[in-house]
Motif scaffolding. Sequence first.
Motif, PDB file in Angstrom:
ATOM      1  N   ASP A   1       0.830  -1.204   0.000  1.00 39.17           N
ATOM      2  CA  ASP A   1       0.000   0.000   0.000  1.00 39.17           C
ATOM      3  C   ASP A   1       0.868   1.260   0.000  1.00 39.17           C
ATOM      4  O   ASP A   1       0.556   2.240  -0.690  1.00 39.17           O
ATOM      5  CB  ASP A   1      -0.919   0.026   1.222  1.00 39.17           C
ATOM      6  N   LEU A   2       1.932   1.243   0.768  1.00 37.87           N
ATOM      7  CA  LEU A   2       2.823   2.408   0.836  1.00 37.87           C
ATOM      8  C   LEU A   2       3.512   2.655  -0.503  1.00 37.87           C
ATOM      9  O   LEU A   2       3.659   3.805  -0.923  1.00 37.87           O
ATOM     10  CB  LEU A   2       3.862   2.229   1.944  1.00 37.87           C
ATOM     11  N   ILE A   3       3.929   1.580  -1.169  1.00 34.95           N
ATOM     12  CA  ILE A   3       4.586   1.727  -2.470  1.00 34.95           C
ATOM     13  C   ILE A   3       3.644   2.379  -3.470  1.00 34.95           C
ATOM     14  O   ILE A   3       4.020   3.329  -4.172  1.00 34.95           O
ATOM     15  CB  ILE A   3       5.114   0.371  -2.979  1.00 34.95           C
ATOM     16  N   SER A   4       2.409   1.927  -3.508  1.00 40.10           N
ATOM     17  CA  SER A   4       1.472   2.528  -4.459  1.00 40.10           C
ATOM     18  C   SER A   4       1.162   3.974  -4.079  1.00 40.10           C
ATOM     19  O   SER A   4       1.015   4.833  -4.941  1.00 40.10           O
ATOM     20  CB  SER A   4       0.189   1.717  -4.548  1.00 40.10           C
ATOM     21  N   PHE A   5       1.128   4.277  -2.787  1.00 41.89           N
ATOM     22  CA  PHE A   5       0.901   5.659  -2.341  1.00 41.89           C
ATOM     23  C   PHE A   5       2.064   6.544  -2.785  1.00 41.89           C
ATOM     24  O   PHE A   5       1.861   7.648  -3.293  1.00 41.89           O
ATOM     25  CB  PHE A   5       0.722   5.695  -0.828  1.00 41.89           C
ATOM     26  N   ILE A   6       3.285   6.057  -2.594  1.00 43.62           N
ATOM     27  CA  ILE A   6       4.471   6.838  -2.958  1.00 43.62           C
ATOM     28  C   ILE A   6       4.510   7.065  -4.468  1.00 43.62           C
ATOM     29  O   ILE A   6       4.799   8.168  -4.932  1.00 43.62           O
ATOM     30  CB  ILE A   6       5.750   6.147  -2.451  1.00 43.62           C
ATOM     31  N   LYS A   7       4.199   6.041  -5.233  1.00 42.45           N
ATOM     32  CA  LYS A   7       4.197   6.183  -6.698  1.00 42.45           C
ATOM     33  C   LYS A   7       3.183   7.229  -7.157  1.00 42.45           C
ATOM     34  O   LYS A   7       3.459   7.983  -8.078  1.00 42.45           O
ATOM     35  CB  LYS A   7       3.900   4.833  -7.373  1.00 42.45           C
TER      36      LYS A   7
END
Length: 196
Positions: free
Chosen positions: A187-193
């Motif tokens: 979830d964090l990776i998609s948020f950062i992207k």
Amino acid sequence: MFKKEFKTIDEQIQILKKRGLTINDIESASRYLLTNNYYNIINGYSKPFLEEKEKYINGASFDEVSRLYFFDKEIKQTLFNAILDAEHHLKSLFAHRFAEIHKGDPEAYLNVSAYNDDYSQDIAWTITNFARIIRSNRRYDNNSIKYYIDNYGAVPIWVTVDYLNFGDLLTLIKISPISLQNKIAEDLISFIKRRL
């Protein structure tokens, strides 16, 4: 025995001028020193403008020192706000993913079995901390914990997580099962992207 004597704003201005700091607007500098503390500004932010310990480089001005102080303050506030945003997002992600795994048990976070048993001491501390948060807040009106107890008989993770500090949150994530940690990381990776 304390040897540093109190200096009036006028005396502070005179010290700075004597050391070679250019002050174009005495009245403005006086107000600035009165409301921002001579020690913090001059001792903390004038070092880049010093030629030696008590002598400023030629052309150094009070305006430059105060702008450096303001710039540093703005950076700190920006970073602090970003940290608060990150903490908020991490709490929300954790609460959602934890509740998703434990759909039938709104207070699963109070059960040892909800965590990775490699961290028994941290688990005991976390559960005790959650219990203390609930106990201390259930007696006060107008807060979410009392509301959930009175209306639903239980306090779900998405309510209690907001009462944790950042260190508690990191411990909570650390003691969670790897599968939950991985979901949060995804979830964090998609948020950062999305933010880039």
